[in-house]
Design an enzyme around this catalytic site. Structure first.
Site, short mmCIF file in Angstrom:
data_model
loop_
_atom_site.label_atom_id
_atom_site.label_comp_id
_atom_site.label_asym_id
_atom_site.label_seq_id
_atom_site.Cartn_x
_atom_site.Cartn_y
_atom_site.Cartn_z
N ASP A 42 65.71 61.18 0.66
CA ASP A 42 67.12 60.21 0.90
C ASP A 42 66.70 58.56 1.26
O ASP A 42 67.33 57.95 1.96
CB ASP A 42 68.32 60.39 1.63
CG ASP A 42 68.14 60.66 3.35
OD1 ASP A 42 67.04 60.59 3.18
OD2 ASP A 42 69.52 60.46 3.15
N ASP A 50 62.75 56.73 5.41
CA ASP A 50 62.13 57.55 4.57
C ASP A 50 61.05 56.70 3.68
O ASP A 50 59.77 57.68 3.36
CB ASP A 50 63.03 57.95 3.20
CG ASP A 50 64.43 58.84 3.76
OD1 ASP A 50 65.29 57.91 4.44
OD2 ASP A 50 64.24 59.98 3.50
N ASN A 77 71.08 58.54 2.52
CA ASN A 77 72.12 57.44 3.21
C ASN A 77 72.96 56.44 2.51
O ASN A 77 73.88 55.66 2.18
CB ASN A 77 70.51 56.43 2.89
CG ASN A 77 69.87 57.42 4.45
OD1 ASN A 77 69.88 57.70 5.14
ND2 ASN A 77 68.45 57.62 4.32
N THR A 89 63.34 64.89 5.30
CA THR A 89 63.73 63.71 5.85
C THR A 89 65.52 63.36 5.25
O THR A 89 65.30 62.34 5.51
CB THR A 89 62.35 62.50 5.54
OG1 THR A 89 62.61 61.96 4.69
CG2 THR A 89 61.44 62.86 6.00
N PHE A 107 72.59 62.65 11.78
CA PHE A 107 73.24 62.08 10.19
C PHE A 107 72.95 63.32 9.47
O PHE A 107 73.76 63.90 8.59
CB PHE A 107 72.62 60.46 9.82
CG PHE A 107 72.82 60.27 8.23
CD1 PHE A 107 74.06 59.87 7.71
CD2 PHE A 107 72.37 60.63 7.48
CE1 PHE A 107 75.12 59.87 6.88
CE2 PHE A 107 72.24 60.39 5.80
CZ PHE A 107 73.88 60.24 5.54
N ASN A 108 71.47 63.92 8.91
CA ASN A 108 71.21 64.62 7.95
C ASN A 108 71.39 65.56 8.26
O ASN A 108 72.20 66.77 7.53
CB ASN A 108 69.58 64.58 8.38
CG ASN A 108 68.93 63.36 7.67
OD1 ASN A 108 69.72 62.77 6.89
ND2 ASN A 108 67.73 63.49 8.31
N HIS A 136 62.67 57.40 12.12
CA HIS A 136 62.75 58.12 12.38
C HIS A 136 61.84 59.67 10.84
O HIS A 136 60.61 60.19 11.91
CB HIS A 136 64.28 58.50 12.07
CG HIS A 136 65.10 57.93 12.10
ND1 HIS A 136 66.03 58.86 13.88
CD2 HIS A 136 65.91 57.20 11.96
CE1 HIS A 136 66.39 57.73 14.36
NE2 HIS A 136 67.07 57.02 13.21
N ASP A 137 62.21 59.01 10.50
CA ASP A 137 61.55 60.09 9.53
C ASP A 137 59.48 59.92 8.81
O ASP A 137 59.06 61.10 8.71
CB ASP A 137 62.37 59.68 7.92
CG ASP A 137 63.92 60.24 7.40
OD1 ASP A 137 64.07 61.16 8.26
OD2 ASP A 137 64.40 59.98 6.96
#
Ligand code: BDR
Ligand code: CA
Length: 312
Positions: free
Chosen positions: A11, A16, A41, A127, A169-170, A243-244
């Protein structure tokens, strides 16, 4: 070594985008069968567009991009413009990409590709929210044996939530899809906030990326300068967690990470703790292990890998 066939479900999102850049910079390691976009996102219209912009910046218009689900399985869509900006990838110039969007729905692409593949051959790298993957598994469970493994970014244990006190979040976005993935029965590695909050885009690391001096390097710097602001204030840290890309780095160099097989369940109902990852880290429930829960990373090793690949 043959390149590992992967589907990246994402996303974009600045982080990402870096995951996509890292994967696309590693053609000997990955055969990217497709990039599947999901709402997260920012809405789907933007995530699929952003994925195509990322491919164009990387000169990888050969990688097909598919649009998938525009909302979670049950709950309303939550977006995160406060973190990622209006476009989702604020920090780079956004435009209408020349590269086409594939006409097939991402969930159909995932199902068709997996059904046609050998058993245990395809790696899924989500992701973003897990809606596309959850939908594909529930619509066509015969895809399951085709999956070699799933390496996803999501969840939190020691770090607690980043979107609610309980949830990352995810997973918060689509807890029902996440619970389907937890119970898919295929090898599953989870990269939670516990790991990604160790991987900070500090000023010094940003300067190292700037020094690469390529279109992709400059795009990452632009995006990270934007992305860093929100989390640096929120966490009082020198830079935001990247993060991703940890998912792709794990596939490239698993030795950078430490993990433990655990039982992980998702809270799908409670309004207070929805999206919480209940990680049985100490084996107190006796429930069967279903995931390799990562808890630590060599952050310098991660950035060395990222910068090396981007230079190459
Ligand atoms: C996750 O949520 C999104 O904002 C990021 O792209 C990442 O996938 C972190 O919680
Ligand atoms: Ca993401």
């Amino acid at each position: 070594m043959t390149a590992r066939p992967i589907i990246i479900d994402c996303d974009p999102g600045q982080d990402d985008a870096v995951a996509l850049f890292l994967a696309m910079a590693s053609p000997a390691d990955f055969e990217i069968l497709g990039i599947t976009a999901v709402a997260g996102n920012v809405p789907l219209e933007l995530t699929q567009r952003n994925a195509r912009i990322i491919c164009e910046l990387a000169g990888r218009t050969d990688v097909p991009v598919f649009a998938g689900c525009d909302k979670p399985m049950r709950y309303e869509l939550i977006t995160a413009e406060n973190v990622h900006g209006k476009t989702g990838i604020d920090g780079v110039a956004v435009y209408v990409p020349g590269m086409p969007l594939q006409t097939q729905h991402a969930v159909d692409f995932i199902i068709e590709t997996l059904l046609a593949a050998d058993d245990g051959s395809i790696t899924l790298v989500p992701t973003g929210p897990l809606t596309n993957i959850g939908q594909a598994i529930s619509r066509e469970p015969r895809i399951l044996p085709k999956i070699r493994e799933i390496v996803l970014m999501g969840g939190a244990m020691r770090e607690a939530g980043n979107t609610t006190p309980s949830a990352e979040f995810n997973i918060l976005e689509d807890p029902d899809a996440a619970q389907i993935v937890m119970h898919c029965g295929r090898p599953l590695t989870i990269v939670p906030l516990d790991v990604t909050h160790q991987v900070l885009v500090s000023r010094q690391r940003l300067e190292q990326i700037r020094a690469i001096g390529t279109t992709v390097g400059d795009a990452i710097v632009g995006m990270m300068e934007f992305f860093n602001r929100f989390d640096s204030i929120k966490y009082g840290s020198d830079g935001a967690p990247l993060h991703d890309p940890c998912t792709i780095a794990y596939l490239l160099e698993p030795g950078l990470f430490e993990g433990k097989m655990c039982n992980v369940e998702i809270e799908t109902g409670s309004p207070l703790t929805r999206g919480h990852t209940a990680v049985d880290f100490w084996g107190v429930t006796g429930r069967a292990h279903n995931a390799n829960w990562l808890y630590s990373v060599d952050a310098d090793g991660f950035f060395a890998l990222l910068i090396d690949r981007l230079k190459a």
